[in-house]
Structures are given as C-alpha cells and as structure tokens.
Design a protein around this motif. Structure first.
Motif, PDB file in Angstrom:
ATOM      1  N   VAL A 302       0.868  -1.181   0.000  1.00  0.00           N
ATOM      2  CA  VAL A 302       0.000   0.000   0.000  1.00  0.00           C
ATOM      3  C   VAL A 302       0.899   1.223   0.000  1.00  0.00           C
ATOM      4  O   VAL A 302       1.884   1.252   0.736  1.00  0.00           O
ATOM      5  N   TRP A 303       0.608   2.210  -0.883  1.00  0.00           N
ATOM      6  CA  TRP A 303       1.431   3.432  -0.895  1.00  0.00           C
ATOM      7  C   TRP A 303       0.562   4.639  -1.247  1.00  0.00           C
ATOM      8  O   TRP A 303      -0.570   4.462  -1.709  1.00  0.00           O
ATOM      9  N   HIS A 304       1.091   5.860  -1.009  1.00  0.00           N
ATOM     10  CA  HIS A 304       0.318   7.076  -1.292  1.00  0.00           C
ATOM     11  C   HIS A 304      -0.048   7.130  -2.758  1.00  0.00           C
ATOM     12  O   HIS A 304       0.817   6.949  -3.617  1.00  0.00           O
ATOM     13  N   ASN A 330       2.055  -6.895  16.459  1.00  0.00           N
ATOM     14  CA  ASN A 330       3.240  -6.994  15.595  1.00  0.00           C
ATOM     15  C   ASN A 330       2.981  -6.493  14.177  1.00  0.00           C
ATOM     16  O   ASN A 330       3.864  -6.485  13.331  1.00  0.00           O
ATOM     17  N   SER A 331       1.764  -6.097  13.886  1.00  0.00           N
ATOM     18  CA  SER A 331       1.439  -5.607  12.542  1.00  0.00           C
ATOM     19  C   SER A 331       0.193  -4.745  12.623  1.00  0.00           C
ATOM     20  O   SER A 331      -0.365  -4.535  13.700  1.00  0.00           O
ATOM     21  N   ARG A 332      -0.215  -4.225  11.443  1.00  0.00           N
ATOM     22  CA  ARG A 332      -1.440  -3.436  11.380  1.00  0.00           C
ATOM     23  C   ARG A 332      -2.248  -3.905  10.188  1.00  0.00           C
ATOM     24  O   ARG A 332      -1.715  -4.108   9.102  1.00  0.00           O
ATOM     25  N   GLY A 351       5.612   0.470   9.195  1.00  0.00           N
ATOM     26  CA  GLY A 351       5.294   1.825   9.616  1.00  0.00           C
ATOM     27  C   GLY A 351       5.535   2.940   8.618  1.00  0.00           C
ATOM     28  O   GLY A 351       5.256   4.095   8.906  1.00  0.00           O
ATOM     29  N   GLU A 352       6.072   2.638   7.429  1.00  0.00           N
ATOM     30  CA  GLU A 352       6.328   3.678   6.441  1.00  0.00           C
ATOM     31  C   GLU A 352       5.064   4.006   5.634  1.00  0.00           C
ATOM     32  O   GLU A 352       4.898   5.114   5.132  1.00  0.00           O
TER      33      GLU A 352
END
Ligand SMILES: Nc1ncnc2c1ncn2[C@@H]1O[C@H](COP(=O)(O)OP(=O)(O)OP(=O)(O)O)[C@@H](O)[C@H]1O
Ligand SMILES: [Mg+2]
Length: 375
Positions: A302-304, A330-332, A351-352
C-alpha cells in the motif's frame, strides 16, 4: 481454462508406517469419510486440519478401532489392523476431555496401561518414573486430577497414552479446552515428547496455527475428503483450491479470468480488469471454469496514491481509500475500499506506509504472490 476439483492426489510413500487406503465411512446415510488414503512415515507428526464435521474424529476413531469403517484398510507397520480390536492395536489415545480416572493419582493414571497388560512390576515402575519426567510431572505425581490444573491434567493424559510405548499416538483436539497461552506451551511440549520418543503421531485440530507450528505435514479435510496434503508451508503458499486457501489463513480473493499463460507466468483478468500477472495453481488447466485469484494480506503493498510503486516488481492493481486501520501488535491490518476491486485487506509491518482512515492510496502486489486456483 478448466479447474479440476478433486481430492488431493494420493502418492504412496516407500517407507510408510501407517497406510490408510480408500477408507470410507457412513453413519446411517451420512458420509463421514469419502475414499481417504494417506501414508504416514515412521516418527512423523501429521495433523488433520478441518472444520467441524469434516471427518477428523471419525478417521481417528477408525484408526483406534473404536468404530469399524464401512470399507477400506489400515496397515500399521505392515500389519493389517482394520478388523483388530482396539486393545490389540498398540495405539495411545488422547482426547479433548481428559478422561483421567478421578480416583487415581497422576502416577497411577500413567501406570494404568501397565496394570492392564500386567507388565512386570519393576519394569512398570521404571517406565512410569521415566514418563513422569518426560511430561514434567514428577513433583506432582501423587496428586489426583482434581488437584491439578487443566494443562497438568492434559499432560497426565499424554503421559498415560505413551506410557506403554505405543506404535502410534492419536490425539483428538487435546488442547481444545485450554486457553491460548497454555495451548501454545503444551503444544510445544507434546511435540518435544513426540520427538524424544519418535512415536508416529496423528493429531487433530481445527486451529491452523496449532497445526502449522506442530506438524511435519498437514492434511486439510473438508466434507470427509482430504483436500490437500503437504508441509505447512506448501499448504499456505500453494493451496490447491479456494477452500484450503481460506481455511489456512486470510486471503483477498476475486473471480479470475485467464487470458494466457500457465505456471509462473499467467496473465489474468482480476474481477474483470485485464492484464495482471500471476502464478497458476497445479489444478488450473486450459479451458474455461470458475477460477479465483488469491493474495494474502501480508503480500499486499500500500502506498500514497500518485507515488510510484515501492518496488519495481510490484504491479499497480488499484486505488482507493483506507476505511479501516487496526493495530494488531506486531502488525497493522488496513482495509482499502477500492472502486474496481471492492475491499482489500493489507497487513503492514514497518510503519512507512499510509495507514490512517481516509488516506488515498494505491495498492498492488508482486506477480509471484498472486495465485490462480479453482474456486
Ligand atoms: N455417531 C454418529 N452418528 C451419525 N453421524 C455422525 C456420528 N458421528 C459423527 N457423525 C457425522 O459424521 C461427520 C463427521 O464427523 P466427525 O466427528 O468425524 O467430524 P470432526 O471433523 O471431528 O468435527 P469436529 O471438529 O466438530 O470434532 C459429521 O457430519 C457428523 O455429524
Ligand atoms: Mg472431532
């Protein structure tokens, strides 16, 4: 494309210790097992994994001799045991409800099989002491079941099952009644005891994590059939069909149309959108039928929206808005609502990536992580 849907292909093993052949079982009109064949190697730990009613307990009960199969055969160590009474099969059994003798201590429960078989007194005493050590109950040996915790009782049950050195150990959801931490801990202990004793073991669970962490191989069952047999990794990364894919973990799944290719280099339409690269499962052949493409959440990037894909081998699949974002430790877990593909779930680790609800994002995956399989 056609999809051939059938029971997992059975390939016999050279060095099978347990040989199950074409086992079929019906209870008054209900088919519980449908032509089941399986080889288990000496010392192997194999887990039957499947939803409620898939036939796991029926198979174990038939192996133990508690019910007689409608047809089929079972051989253990080259001996046909299909019609042998339970006590002559040299099988150790552990069930979910501990079924310990309440009036006997842990030591006496573990000693029980020796008393039944009238093992020489000193041999039995020595073996019981050894088993108590193995299941780490020496200090509690003189307590009765009602003076032990659930996990300790279950260890007595395991100790009793292996006490008279069975050829085969059968465990039917032995950890089902325990909480998650205890299940994990006792699962590891059962596996350690099994490795130290090298007893060929069949284990039943409907918990995928338990199956994966304990087993050499996993058998995924559904409706009395073996859908797939393989190592945990094989079953997870190369599920044969949509049932297996969904049962052994989370998946994003869409209807797929094949345009060209086979093996690792197919081009597919995903939910009517053309031209995505993907890998083909082994049961996908030329023709036309119900296929799906699956991608595990941890393989979704997933990215902007508007930025380039984070890696050159990640293909842009769609765009949308984040509608859910859940912290899992440990993740989202992030859910993206996209115009073309509906909802997709991504599991993010470092987290990025954009993660806040409302954020506009693009998403995609590497071709090798999208798998086309029969529905
Ligand atoms: N004694 C019985 N009489 C009739 N039908 C039965 C009997 N025992 C099991 N069945 C049926 O046979 C099928 C397989 O049952 P089985 O107990 O083997 O499933 P299972 O995979 O162990 O399920 P669970 O995870 O709930 O323990 C089910 O449809 C069940 O309803
Ligand atoms: Mg059962």
């Amino acid at each position: 494309m056609t999809a051939r849907l059938h029971t997992a292909e059975f390939t016999p093993t050279d060095e099978a210790f347990i040989e199950i052949r074409n086992l079929h079982h019906e209870y008054e009109g209900v088919t519980a097992l449908d032509s089941v064949s399986l080889d288990v190697r000496p010392g192997e730990f194999v887990t039957l994994l499947g939803p409620s009613g898939s036939g796991k307990s029926s198979l174990l009960h038939i192996l133990a001799g508690l019910i007689e199969p409608t047809s089929g055969t079972i051989t253990i160590d080259k001996r046909d045991i299909t019609r042998l009474p339970p006590q002559k099969r040299e099988i150790g059994l552990v069930f979910q409800n501990y079924a310990l003798f309440p009036h006997l201590t842990a030591r006496e429960n573990i000693r029980f099989p020796h008393d039944v078989r009238k093992t020489a007194d000193c041999d039995a005493t020595e073996r019981v002491a050894e088993v108590l050590e193995l299941v780490e109950l020496t200090a509690l040996a003189d307590r009765r079941p009602d003076q032990l915790s659930g996990g300790q009782q279950q260890r007595v049950a395991v100790g009793r099952a292996i006490s008279s050195v069975p050829k085969v150990l059968l465990l039917d959801e032995p950890l089902g009644a325990l909480d998650r931490r205890l299940r994990q801990q006792l699962g590891r202990e059962i596996r350690r005891v099994q490795r130290e004793t090298n007893i060929t073991t069949l284990y039943v669970t409907h918990d995928q994590e338990e199956a994966f962490t304990m087993s050499d191989r996993v058998v995924v069952m559904n409706h009395g059939e073996m859908r797939q047999i393989g190592s945990p990794e094989e079953v997870y990364t190369a599920p044969r069909d949509s049932f297996v894919a969904n049962f052994v973990g989370e998946v994003n799944q869409w209807p797929a149309g094949m345009t060209s290719g086979t093996g690792d280099t197919a081009t597919v339409d995903v939910a009517g959108n053309a031209g995505f690269r993907a890998r083909c499962g082994q049961d996908v052949h030329g023709g036309d039928a119900h296929l799906v493409v699956i991608v595990r959440p941890e393989r979704v990037w997933v990215w902007h929206q508007g930025d380039p894909a984070p890696r050159s081998d990640v293909q842009l699949v769609g765009s949308g808005a984040i509608v859910e974002s859940t912290f899992l430790g440990n993740s989202r877990s992030v859910v993206v609502e996209s115009e073309r593909l509906g909802r997709i779930t991504a599991l993010l680790y470092d987290g990025e990536e954009p993660r806040d609800p409302g954020a506009r994002v693009s998403f995609g995956w590497e071709a090798r992580h999208a798998l086309v399989i029969p529905e």
